[in-house]
Scaffold this motif. Sequence first.
Motif, PDB file in Angstrom:
ATOM      1  N   VAL A   1       8.790  -3.353  -0.385  1.00  0.00           N
ATOM      2  CA  VAL A   1       8.729  -2.483   0.794  1.00  0.00           C
ATOM      3  C   VAL A   1       7.450  -1.658   0.664  1.00  0.00           C
ATOM      4  N   GLU A   2       6.570  -1.775   1.664  1.00  0.00           N
ATOM      5  CA  GLU A   2       5.241  -1.172   1.580  1.00  0.00           C
ATOM      6  C   GLU A   2       4.959  -0.364   2.841  1.00  0.00           C
TER       7      GLU A   2
ATOM      8  N   GLU B   1       4.248   0.853  -7.141  1.00  0.00           N
ATOM      9  CA  GLU B   1       2.883   0.456  -7.480  1.00  0.00           C
ATOM     10  C   GLU B   1       2.000   0.680  -6.246  1.00  0.00           C
ATOM     11  N   ASP B   2       0.700   0.398  -6.408  1.00  0.00           N
ATOM     12  CA  ASP B   2      -0.226   0.513  -5.282  1.00  0.00           C
ATOM     13  C   ASP B   2       0.015  -0.616  -4.286  1.00  0.00           C
ATOM     14  N   GLY B   3      -0.075  -0.290  -2.992  1.00  0.00           N
ATOM     15  CA  GLY B   3       0.122  -1.289  -1.951  1.00  0.00           C
ATOM     16  C   GLY B   3      -1.175  -1.681  -1.279  1.00  0.00           C
ATOM     17  N   GLU B   4      -1.153  -2.832  -0.658  1.00  0.00           N
ATOM     18  CA  GLU B   4      -2.345  -3.312   0.054  1.00  0.00           C
ATOM     19  C   GLU B   4      -2.628  -2.493   1.306  1.00  0.00           C
TER      20      GLU B   4
ATOM     21  N   ARG C   1       4.132   1.123  -2.629  1.00  0.00           N
ATOM     22  CA  ARG C   1       4.766  -0.190  -2.579  1.00  0.00           C
ATOM     23  C   ARG C   1       5.877  -0.224  -3.620  1.00  0.00           C
ATOM     24  N   PHE C   2       7.115  -0.373  -3.153  1.00  0.00           N
ATOM     25  CA  PHE C   2       8.266  -0.447  -4.041  1.00  0.00           C
ATOM     26  C   PHE C   2       8.673  -1.926  -4.169  1.00  0.00           C
ATOM     27  N   VAL C   3       8.819  -2.377  -5.411  1.00  0.00           N
ATOM     28  CA  VAL C   3       9.089  -3.790  -5.670  1.00  0.00           C
ATOM     29  C   VAL C   3      10.418  -3.927  -6.394  1.00  0.00           C
TER      30      VAL C   3
END
Length: 433
Positions: free
Chosen positions: A364-365, A418-421, A426-428
């Motif tokens: 989810v970003e 983490e970092d998202g595009e 960004r949750f993974v």
Amino acid sequence: MNRLFFRFFVLVMLAITGATFLIYFAISRLYGDPLEDIARRQAAAQIFLLQHYVDQAPADEWLVRLNKVREVSEARYELLPLAQARAALPAGRRAALERGEVVVDVAAKAFYRRVDLKGERYVGSDEDAILAQGLPIDTTQALQQEALRFVIVALALLLPIALWSRAHWQGLQQLSRVADEFGAGKLSARAATRPSASIHPLAERMNAMAERIERLLESQRNLLHSVSHEVRTPIARLEFGLELLRSAADNPALEGRIAAMEADLHELNALVGELLGMTRLDSGQAMRRQFFELAPALLDCVAAQPEGPPVVETRLADGLGGVDGDRRLLMRAVGNLVGNARKYAAGAVVVTAVRKPGLVEIAVEDDGPGIPVDERDRVFEPFYRMDRSRDRASGGFGLGLSIARKAVALHGGTLHAEDGELGGARFVIRLPA
């Protein structure tokens, strides 16, 4: 665990080897080299001939008898200058040669001895030495016996140690399994050991600790559950009272105040619901596992989000298949992540899902401000909020991400940020396939 006992085994073997060499060194220093003693016994016949036959001859017959011994003996006897004999021997053996003793060279299967200390055998015999070579010296059997003795001693020590270590290893393995089960949330896990077992006192203390922790956590859950239910009763009464007050009020200012009070009550009610959800997750009673298709579940989860911007985009890969788990619990975790992303997104929220070897990855970003690196683990702590004023305005309690991580962990998966595009967070979620 295996590494511990392997190191112990290596340590015991090194200790036995070191003790063997220490014993050999001590005996050599106190009583002489055992191998030389064996070689001297094997060459006893040649030494006897020299000392009791050749040396007993009169001065003018010494060489004659030596020649007779040369003819009948398999050993080779020869005379050489004393200086050459000194040079052939190590420094520690030269003193014995000077005293007229028989000096055995085990490696060369030979022995040296001065012909005469006073020159009485023949003219100049005090500067000569006799060398006997080709002696029937064989220390192989002696070395094999020493090796066999070492093996027997090692086995005699290692077998009891191995039996003792095996009992300890099994007990420690059991304690390790109990610790793993207890850490995984099975608070009823206990170690069952015989009273005669050496680790029984440790197991009893560990069981007492586990029982106390279980009681404390159970009391905490019961208290939180009871308080949450009790709080809902006055909340319901207040809601009913506010509804009656609203119907009787004609003052617009009073109606605005009533609306604010109702919003606070709804917030409090939502908080109680989140706390109850956390309690159920901690107790492990919220799981209803079954196999379900992942793609339809994700689409339903996104469709259930409240209307309004930003619009959530879904990018689901083909062949997602299904997962074995609690659909309601997993989709609540995804819903919490989507709701969190919508709070902070500038205009875009994307949900992606793809199947990889051995796992399913759901991300989810958003294009919001993102999360600093040093706070990416702390955001999953209960009630933790980076910007409390902003979270309160958006209706957050700091429990959504914590509930999401607990739900994923109950399925054997992981959740991290983490970092998202898109430039935001960004949750993974990674779940075992």
